[in-house]
Design a protein around this motif. Structure first.
Motif, PDB file in Angstrom:
ATOM      1  N   ILE A  58     -67.951 -55.167 -33.649  1.00 29.15           N
ATOM      2  CA  ILE A  58     -69.005 -55.138 -32.630  1.00 29.15           C
ATOM      3  C   ILE A  58     -68.927 -56.500 -31.955  1.00 29.15           C
ATOM      4  CG2 ILE A  58     -71.481 -54.869 -32.163  1.00 29.15           C
ATOM      5  CD1 ILE A  58     -71.686 -53.363 -34.818  1.00 29.15           C
ATOM      6  N   PRO A  59     -68.032 -56.637 -30.959  1.00 28.14           N
ATOM      7  CA  PRO A  59     -67.818 -57.965 -30.382  1.00 28.14           C
ATOM      8  C   PRO A  59     -69.138 -58.618 -29.970  1.00 28.14           C
ATOM      9  CG  PRO A  59     -66.202 -56.420 -29.521  1.00 28.14           C
ATOM     10  CD  PRO A  59     -67.204 -55.622 -30.310  1.00 28.14           C
ATOM     11  N   TYR A  60     -69.302 -59.865 -30.372  1.00 26.19           N
ATOM     12  CA  TYR A  60     -70.506 -60.670 -30.155  1.00 26.19           C
ATOM     13  C   TYR A  60     -71.805 -59.894 -30.381  1.00 26.19           C
ATOM     14  CZ  TYR A  60     -68.914 -59.055 -25.551  1.00 26.19           C
ATOM     15  OH  TYR A  60     -68.429 -58.279 -24.528  1.00 26.19           O
ATOM     16  N   GLY A  61     -71.737 -58.900 -31.252  1.00 25.84           N
ATOM     17  CA  GLY A  61     -72.952 -58.222 -31.708  1.00 25.84           C
ATOM     18  C   GLY A  61     -73.652 -57.360 -30.687  1.00 25.84           C
ATOM     19  N   THR A  62     -73.011 -57.090 -29.549  1.00 26.09           N
ATOM     20  CA  THR A  62     -73.687 -56.302 -28.514  1.00 26.09           C
ATOM     21  C   THR A  62     -73.324 -54.826 -28.627  1.00 26.09           C
ATOM     22  OG1 THR A  62     -73.812 -58.160 -26.969  1.00 26.09           O
ATOM     23  CG2 THR A  62     -73.882 -55.968 -26.011  1.00 26.09           C
ATOM     24  N   SER A  86     -72.461 -56.015 -41.382  1.00 28.16           N
ATOM     25  CA  SER A  86     -71.924 -57.133 -42.162  1.00 28.16           C
ATOM     26  C   SER A  86     -72.447 -58.458 -41.624  1.00 28.16           C
ATOM     27  CB  SER A  86     -70.401 -57.115 -42.116  1.00 28.16           C
ATOM     28  OG  SER A  86     -69.960 -57.744 -40.925  1.00 28.16           O
ATOM     29  N   THR A  87     -72.050 -59.532 -42.295  1.00 31.61           N
ATOM     30  CA  THR A  87     -72.505 -60.873 -41.912  1.00 31.61           C
ATOM     31  C   THR A  87     -71.652 -61.440 -40.776  1.00 31.61           C
ATOM     32  OG1 THR A  87     -71.078 -61.812 -43.603  1.00 31.61           O
ATOM     33  CG2 THR A  87     -73.349 -61.383 -44.218  1.00 31.61           C
ATOM     34  N   ARG A  88     -70.744 -60.629 -40.213  1.00 21.63           N
ATOM     35  CA  ARG A  88     -69.977 -61.083 -39.053  1.00 21.63           C
ATOM     36  C   ARG A  88     -70.220 -60.169 -37.856  1.00 21.63           C
ATOM     37  NH1 ARG A  88     -65.333 -61.835 -37.876  1.00 21.63           N
ATOM     38  NH2 ARG A  88     -65.750 -63.803 -36.846  1.00 21.63           N
ATOM     39  N   GLN A  89     -71.391 -59.633 -37.747  1.00 22.90           N
ATOM     40  CA  GLN A  89     -71.735 -58.752 -36.625  1.00 22.90           C
ATOM     41  C   GLN A  89     -70.763 -57.574 -36.529  1.00 22.90           C
ATOM     42  OE1 GLN A  89     -71.802 -61.911 -33.518  1.00 22.90           O
ATOM     43  NE2 GLN A  89     -74.001 -61.528 -33.345  1.00 22.90           N
ATOM     44  N   ASN A  90     -70.259 -57.128 -37.676  1.00 17.83           N
ATOM     45  CA  ASN A  90     -69.429 -55.930 -37.694  1.00 17.83           C
ATOM     46  C   ASN A  90     -70.188 -54.824 -38.399  1.00 17.83           C
ATOM     47  OD1 ASN A  90     -67.046 -56.983 -36.506  1.00 17.83           O
ATOM     48  ND2 ASN A  90     -66.575 -58.039 -38.420  1.00 17.83           N
ATOM     49  N   MET A 113     -65.082 -48.463 -28.594  1.00 14.55           N
ATOM     50  CA  MET A 113     -65.133 -49.254 -29.833  1.00 14.55           C
ATOM     51  C   MET A 113     -63.819 -49.079 -30.594  1.00 14.55           C
ATOM     52  SD  MET A 113     -68.968 -48.838 -31.272  1.00 14.55           S
ATOM     53  CE  MET A 113     -69.032 -50.512 -31.910  1.00 14.55           C
ATOM     54  N   HIS A 114     -63.569 -50.011 -31.491  1.00 12.19           N
ATOM     55  CA  HIS A 114     -62.311 -49.997 -32.240  1.00 12.19           C
ATOM     56  C   HIS A 114     -62.445 -50.880 -33.472  1.00 12.19           C
ATOM     57  CE1 HIS A 114     -61.608 -54.098 -31.074  1.00 12.19           C
ATOM     58  NE2 HIS A 114     -62.047 -53.770 -29.874  1.00 12.19           N
ATOM     59  N   ALA A 115     -61.381 -50.875 -34.280  1.00 13.53           N
ATOM     60  CA  ALA A 115     -61.384 -51.703 -35.493  1.00 13.53           C
ATOM     61  C   ALA A 115     -60.278 -52.746 -35.427  1.00 13.53           C
ATOM     62  CB  ALA A 115     -61.211 -50.814 -36.718  1.00 13.53           C
ATOM     63  N   ILE A 116     -59.774 -53.005 -34.228  1.00 14.56           N
ATOM     64  CA  ILE A 116     -58.654 -53.923 -34.056  1.00 14.56           C
ATOM     65  C   ILE A 116     -59.092 -55.350 -34.364  1.00 14.56           C
ATOM     66  CG2 ILE A 116     -57.017 -54.852 -32.360  1.00 14.56           C
ATOM     67  CD1 ILE A 116     -57.449 -52.133 -30.825  1.00 14.56           C
ATOM     68  N   ARG A 124     -60.052 -63.077 -35.170  1.00 18.62           N
ATOM     69  CA  ARG A 124     -60.959 -61.976 -35.484  1.00 18.62           C
ATOM     70  C   ARG A 124     -61.974 -61.764 -34.357  1.00 18.62           C
ATOM     71  NH1 ARG A 124     -61.309 -60.869 -40.979  1.00 18.62           N
ATOM     72  NH2 ARG A 124     -59.291 -61.204 -41.964  1.00 18.62           N
ATOM     73  N   SER A 125     -62.729 -60.698 -34.508  1.00 22.15           N
ATOM     74  CA  SER A 125     -63.767 -60.365 -33.533  1.00 22.15           C
ATOM     75  C   SER A 125     -64.653 -61.591 -33.246  1.00 22.15           C
ATOM     76  CB  SER A 125     -64.603 -59.208 -34.089  1.00 22.15           C
ATOM     77  OG  SER A 125     -65.524 -58.778 -33.136  1.00 22.15           O
TER      78      SER A 125
END
Ligand code: SF4
Lengths: 556, 99
Positions: A58-62, A86-90, A113-116, A124-125
């Motif tokens: 979830i890039p930059y949590g948006t 998660s703790t990395r906005q994923n 959306m993706h998991a790349i 990373r993201s």
């Protein structure tokens, strides 16, 4: 928010199709697990303790409401009806079957959306302030920069096989909510003396086995030079970062071993070369991205009903006391929705709750949602007159817990309940602490407190920067929990200090209770938060409270 | 800590579902720890490298200590005990399949 172009859409759809082929070849035996493993990791698919785990960026949590609904659909159709933020906005799905993952990625690609790059030794993201574009204290919206960096780093051929993973965080506020000082690169949007836009660039922060606070490499980098400068940092790291020892491979160690001056010298030299490659067309792209982050059209309406409801409804008052943050527009507010109901698993949400959040955001938050690294969901733009309706809808979905910033709003990584790397569980400790302090009805009295729990030294639960940190380890065949005190993940970043020997799973909660009792005793008044009291008094009185004579005898 | 003499079992995750599985005497993968073949150290190493080389139906096979208890092999380390059940915060995984 950013709108995918046809280029982005094709790229993500192609990656999903490629992965479908790779999965097929693994299942029919044409690929061995050794060959397949790096391919699945490039697509966010891990094997954990009990099942696969798919981590979606979830890039930059948006998040848009359509994306939240699509994620809920994935949870219902291919997983077990819930997700973990998660703790990395994923977002993590903890029970997918291998043969279903291509369908999941295809469904996600339909909502951009993706998991790349949510795994592997790559960039990373990109993470950011979860209040971006809304907070009153923000100088500038960091999301255009975050999106710009995301595009630059996506599938960057030179940086696909770095010595180790690489994390970049961006903030546009002097109050650092994005933990930028604990990232490989932290970017803070700043202005120089002439008012020109640029960045303060810090490098070499990180948690894990060797926690380090990032150092400022450049106090002011003009905006137009961002990509050339990032290229230079990554280029230097890629060349001199250690590949001989995985524990020494992060850029924090490169920086530590070479010194900031030497790294700066190499980066600046390389930067001159990189910069010559840029002709300014990247700035046109930046300008286009900026256009996607125009603020919504805020409504003009009376906020009178808000105060009236606060006076009439104590639950609403308590919620609005803890879960709001000031918005740029004074008629508006930012609502943090707690995913930490007392006794629940921090960061988990059911598909029904996700749909409720999408509905609420659609109706009352200009269609926007954010995910915080603190494992909560943000409604960034709520008009104050709508708060009673929002609160009611959240209550109906079991999402109105009024505990943001309090002891039960704690971070916990999945620990040994899911994670194959864990040395101990963390969720059970989180549940125990939240439930106990709720029973004691003490958490509002305790006030602002960041408690963070990790299930191993990798520190996904950010325990090093918790005012109180708990690290789950194994000692003589049982789970053992080590307490650190005084950590801080904000602009006054600090790494917590280990206070003494660890506690068993049964002993950790009483130890935390003794610690909190000591704090309540020692603080000057209710306005002195735990961290401030700790900084004033040092560890000694807290240590004495945690390790009573009885505990010491028992431990001996 | 237990002082029981330990032997090894071979465990992995199923390729498709990811479920924890154990290698039985018959050379089949079973979801039940009780079905695992208890192996001596030398035998265990040899079996493991065979499986690693030639069995594509599982992911990440490894050896874990186990002990004979009530006629069946039983795990020793708490991590392996969790793997026989599922997460402790949610009733999912093996513990739920058993119902
Ligand atoms: S801190 Fe350790 S246990 Fe927790 S999620 Fe990270 S790797 Fe797993």
């Amino acid at each position: 928010m950013y709108n995918y172009t046809m280029f982005d859409k094709d790229f993500v759809a192609n990656r999903a199709a490629q992965f479908r082929d790779q999965v097929q070849r693994r299942i029919d035996g044409s690929l061995t697990e050794d060959e397949f493993r790096p391919l699945r990791l490039m697509n966010g698919l891990y094997m954990l303790l009990h099942a696969y785990m798919l981590r979606v960026a979830i890039p930059y949590g948006t998040l848009s409401t359509a994306q939240m609904r699509a994620l809920a659909d994935v949870a219902d159709r291919w997983d077990k009806g819930y997700v973990h933020f998660s703790t990395r906005q994923n977002i993590q799905f903890h029970w997918p079957h291998l043969q279903d993952v291509p369908d999941i990625l295809e469904a996600l690609a339909k909502v951009d959306m993706h998991a790349i790059q949510s795994s592997g030794s790559c960039i990373r993201s990109i993470t950011s302030d979860h209040f971006a574009g809304a907070a009153e204290d923000e100088a500038e919206d960091p999301r255009p920069t975050a999106e710009f960096v995301r595009q630059w780093s996506t599938d960057h051929p030179e940086f696909a096989f770095l010595p180790r993973k690489f994390k970049v965080a961006v903030t546009g506020s002097k109050h650092d909510r994005a933990v930028t000082k604990l990232h490989d690169i932290g970017l803070t949007l700043v202005r120089n003396a002439t008012g020109a836009a640029g960045y303060e660039v810090s490098v070499g922060g990180g948690l894990g086995r060797t926690p380090m606070i990032g150092k400022v490499l450049r106090e002011f980098l003009p905006r137009a030079d961002l990509l050339a400068y990032l290229d230079a940092i990554l280029h230097v790291y890629n060349r001199i970062g250690r590949r001989d020892n995985k524990y020494k491979a992060r850029i924090k160690i490169t920086l530590h071993e070479n010194g900031i001056d030497e790294i700066r010298r190499q980066v600046e030299n390389n930067f001159k070369l990189q910069r010559a490659r840029f002709d300014g067309s990247d700035q046109d792209i930046f300008a286009r991205i900026e256009g996607d982050f125009e603020p919504p059209v805020f409504k003009q309406a009376s906020i009178g009903g808000y105060e009236a409801t606060r006076n009439d409804d104590p639950l609403f008052r308590s919620f609005t006391d803890t879960n709001l943050h000031p918005h740029k527009n004074t008629d508006y507010t930012i609502v943090t929705v707690s995913l930490k109901a007392h006794g629940a698993t921090p960061g988990d949400a059911s598909s029904a709750q996700m749909r409720a959040l999408a509905d609420i955001a659609q109706e009352w938050s200009h269609g926007e949602l954010r995910v915080s690294h603190e494992q909560n969901i943000i409604l960034p733009h709520v008009h104050k007159s709508d708060l009673p309706s929002v609160h009611k809808a959240l209550r109906n979905a079991g999402l109105a817990t009024a505990n943001i910033g309090l002891i039960s709003d704690l971070i916990a990584c999945p620990g040994m309940d899911y994670c194959d790397l864990a040395t101990a569980r963390s969720i059970n400790v989180a549940q125990g602490i939240a439930t106990r302090f709720d029973e004691l009805k003490l958490e509002h009295e305790i006030g602002h407190l960041k408690l963070k729990i990790s299930g191993c030294i990798n520190a996904c639960g950010h325990h090093h920067v918790g005012h109180i940190g708990i690290l789950g380890l194994e000692k003589r065949g049982v789970e053992s929990y080590q307490i650190t005190l005084g950590g801080d993940g904000t602009e006054t970043a600090a790494i917590g200090k280990i206070i003494g020997p660890g506690f068993s799973a049964d002993e950790i909660l009483p130890a935390i209770e003794r610690l909190i009792a000591a704090y309540l005793d020692l603080r000057l008044d209710a306005s002195e938060i735990f961290l401030t009291a700790f900084r004033r008094l040092g560890p000694a009185p807290f240590k004495a409270a945690i390790y009573t004579d009885e505990v010491k005898n028992h431990a001996a | 800590m237990t002082n029981e003499a330990t032997a090894q079992i071979i465990t992995a995750n199923d390729l498709l579902s990811g479920e924890v599985v154990y290698l039985s005497d018959a050379g089949k993968w079973s979801p039940e720890h009780g079905d695992a073949a208890l192996l001596g150290n030398v035998q265990a190493d040899a079996r493991l490298s065979e499986v690693q080389k030639s069995d594509p139906s599982v992911v990440g096979p490894y050896l874990a200590g186990a002990t004979q208890r009530d006629d069946a092999p039983s795990p020793i380390h708490f991590r392996e005990v969790f793997r026989t059940k599922g997460p402790s915060n949610r009733f999912l995984g093996k513990q739920a399949h058993a119902v």
